[in-house]
Design a protein around this motif. Structure first.
Motif, PDB file in Angstrom:
ATOM      1  N   HIS A  18       0.834  -1.204   0.000  1.00 47.17           N
ATOM      2  CA  HIS A  18       0.000   0.000   0.000  1.00 47.17           C
ATOM      3  C   HIS A  18       0.869   1.255   0.000  1.00 47.17           C
ATOM      4  N   THR A  19       1.238   1.702  -1.205  1.00 46.26           N
ATOM      5  CA  THR A  19       1.994   2.940  -1.384  1.00 46.26           C
ATOM      6  C   THR A  19       1.030   4.057  -1.786  1.00 46.26           C
ATOM      7  N   ILE A  20       1.553   5.265  -1.911  1.00 44.26           N
ATOM      8  CA  ILE A  20       0.716   6.380  -2.359  1.00 44.26           C
ATOM      9  C   ILE A  20       0.186   6.102  -3.763  1.00 44.26           C
ATOM     10  N   LYS A  21       1.079   5.658  -4.632  1.00 39.87           N
ATOM     11  CA  LYS A  21       0.674   5.369  -6.014  1.00 39.87           C
ATOM     12  C   LYS A  21      -0.358   4.256  -6.062  1.00 39.87           C
ATOM     13  N   HIS A  22      -0.169   3.249  -5.230  1.00 45.60           N
ATOM     14  CA  HIS A  22      -1.130   2.144  -5.207  1.00 45.60           C
ATOM     15  C   HIS A  22      -2.493   2.625  -4.716  1.00 45.60           C
ATOM     16  N   MET A  23      -2.490   3.411  -3.657  1.00 49.08           N
ATOM     17  CA  MET A  23      -3.739   3.889  -3.062  1.00 49.08           C
ATOM     18  C   MET A  23      -4.546   4.738  -4.040  1.00 49.08           C
ATOM     19  N   LEU A  24      -3.854   5.553  -4.826  1.00 50.07           N
ATOM     20  CA  LEU A  24      -4.546   6.493  -5.710  1.00 50.07           C
ATOM     21  C   LEU A  24      -4.742   5.972  -7.129  1.00 50.07           C
ATOM     22  N   TRP A  25      -4.003   4.917  -7.504  1.00 53.92           N
ATOM     23  CA  TRP A  25      -4.055   4.513  -8.905  1.00 53.92           C
ATOM     24  C   TRP A  25      -4.005   3.007  -9.138  1.00 53.92           C
ATOM     25  N   GLU A  26      -3.039   2.316  -8.565  1.00 54.70           N
ATOM     26  CA  GLU A  26      -2.764   0.936  -8.958  1.00 54.70           C
ATOM     27  C   GLU A  26      -3.776  -0.088  -8.453  1.00 54.70           C
ATOM     28  N   CYS A  27      -4.378   0.161  -7.312  1.00 56.72           N
ATOM     29  CA  CYS A  27      -5.293  -0.823  -6.721  1.00 56.72           C
ATOM     30  C   CYS A  27      -6.427  -1.169  -7.692  1.00 56.72           C
ATOM     31  N   GLU A  28      -6.747  -2.455  -7.779  1.00 55.73           N
ATOM     32  CA  GLU A  28      -7.803  -2.897  -8.693  1.00 55.73           C
ATOM     33  C   GLU A  28      -9.133  -2.220  -8.388  1.00 55.73           C
ATOM     34  N   LYS A  29      -9.422  -2.049  -7.119  1.00 58.76           N
ATOM     35  CA  LYS A  29     -10.669  -1.377  -6.732  1.00 58.76           C
ATOM     36  C   LYS A  29     -10.706   0.040  -7.290  1.00 58.76           C
ATOM     37  N   ASN A  30      -9.578   0.719  -7.206  1.00 63.08           N
ATOM     38  CA  ASN A  30      -9.520   2.096  -7.686  1.00 63.08           C
ATOM     39  C   ASN A  30      -9.549   2.173  -9.207  1.00 63.08           C
ATOM     40  N   ASN A  31      -8.987   1.177  -9.864  1.00 62.52           N
ATOM     41  CA  ASN A  31      -9.034   1.160 -11.331  1.00 62.52           C
ATOM     42  C   ASN A  31     -10.472   1.124 -11.835  1.00 62.52           C
ATOM     43  N   GLU A  32     -11.296   0.365 -11.147  1.00 61.66           N
ATOM     44  CA  GLU A  32     -12.716   0.310 -11.513  1.00 61.66           C
ATOM     45  C   GLU A  32     -13.362   1.685 -11.350  1.00 61.66           C
ATOM     46  N   ILE A  33     -12.993   2.360 -10.277  1.00 63.58           N
ATOM     47  CA  ILE A  33     -13.558   3.686 -10.007  1.00 63.58           C
ATOM     48  C   ILE A  33     -13.084   4.702 -11.045  1.00 63.58           C
ATOM     49  N   TRP A  34     -11.800   4.631 -11.410  1.00 64.69           N
ATOM     50  CA  TRP A  34     -11.281   5.571 -12.410  1.00 64.69           C
ATOM     51  C   TRP A  34     -11.915   5.332 -13.781  1.00 64.69           C
ATOM     52  N   THR A  35     -12.257   4.090 -14.069  1.00 70.45           N
ATOM     53  CA  THR A  35     -12.944   3.793 -15.330  1.00 70.45           C
ATOM     54  C   THR A  35     -14.310   4.473 -15.352  1.00 70.45           C
ATOM     55  N   ARG A  36     -15.021   4.396 -14.250  1.00 65.31           N
ATOM     56  CA  ARG A  36     -16.324   5.065 -14.150  1.00 65.31           C
ATOM     57  C   ARG A  36     -16.154   6.579 -14.196  1.00 65.31           C
ATOM     58  N   PHE A  37     -15.097   7.052 -13.594  1.00 64.65           N
ATOM     59  CA  PHE A  37     -14.793   8.484 -13.621  1.00 64.65           C
ATOM     60  C   PHE A  37     -14.595   8.960 -15.062  1.00 64.65           C
ATOM     61  N   SER A  38     -13.831   8.194 -15.838  1.00 61.12           N
ATOM     62  CA  SER A  38     -13.573   8.553 -17.239  1.00 61.12           C
ATOM     63  C   SER A  38     -14.869   8.614 -18.036  1.00 61.12           C
TER      64      SER A  38
END
Length: 227
Positions: free
Chosen positions: A123-143
């Motif tokens: 759990h790094t800063i980059k992972h928390m904001l970008w790399e985590c699979e859960k967050n990738n799903e959220i960023w896809t919806r954001f896009s």
């Protein structure tokens, strides 16, 4: 008197002056420092400023990817796109690589594990904001959400961490949305909640509504289009 002034100099300063390895051109100044005789503030400042300070890891990372002008634009971006101090501070912590995450908490002996609570990766800063699979799903919806406003952009890691084309004023709303989204993800972590796209929408809508009420033309047009 003079001796009283000399004795008032903090011991830590004296140690730094004594430990300083000067080059040949500074021998005269160093000798004065060691004797603590006739050392004025200008000379002391000159000696202390010769020390080399280790660069922050976040700045070093930026310098590996961007030039000086681009780094300047990246640091100016938060104040250009949002007007909330908490968001400025948050982004500056991201840029300086000092935002709290489990990896840092483990190093501080506050947490036993440095793993992500959602995917068990580091759990790094980059992972928390970008790399985590859960967050990738959220960023896809954001896009998908931002495409409705005309921002058909394939978001990259650098967009998330540093902003999309920071110098271009045409992306103010897009970068503001990214910043608010990141902060929502971080808030979820602090509150031990699973990352939520709806938390972002709630925060973002409130922010846009405030801008609309204040008659900001750019934001009002966005508000009328999206809400």
């Amino acid at each position: 008197d003079f001796n009283s002034i000399i004795s008032a100099i903090p011991r830590t300063w004296k140690r730094k002056l004594n430990q300083f390895n000067a080059d040949n051109n500074n021998n005269e100044i160093i000798n004065k420092a060691k004797r603590s005789i006739n050392l004025n503030s200008k000379e002391a400042n000159k000696i202390l400023n010769k020390r080399e300070f280790e660069k922050n890891a976040g700045i070093t990372k930026l310098e590996e990817t961007f030039n000086e002008e681009q780094i300047k634009d990246i640091f100016l971006l938060p104040r250009k796109v949002v007007d909330e101090t908490r968001l400025w501070i948050f982004q500056y912590k991201v840029l300086h690589n000092i935002l709290i995450c489990n990896e840092k908490l483990q190093k501080m002996n506050i947490k036993e594990s440095n793993k992500c609570p959602n995917c068990n990766m580091r759990h790094t800063i980059k992972h928390m904001l970008w790399e985590c699979e859960k967050n990738n799903e959220i960023w896809t919806r954001f896009s998908t959400y931002m495409e409705k406003a005309g921002y058909k952009i394939k978001i990259t890691e650098n967009d998330i961490l540093y902003g999309h084309k920071p110098k271009d004023d045409g992306y103010i709303i897009f970068n503001a949305a990214i910043l608010i989204m990141k902060h929502a993800l971080y808030t979820s972590f602090l509150e031990n909640l699973e990352p939520s796209y709806y938390q972002f929408i709630e925060h973002f809508k409130l922010y846009v509504e405030t801008k609309n009420v204040n008659k900001n033309e750019v934001w009002s047009n966005f508000y009328n289009k999206m809400f």
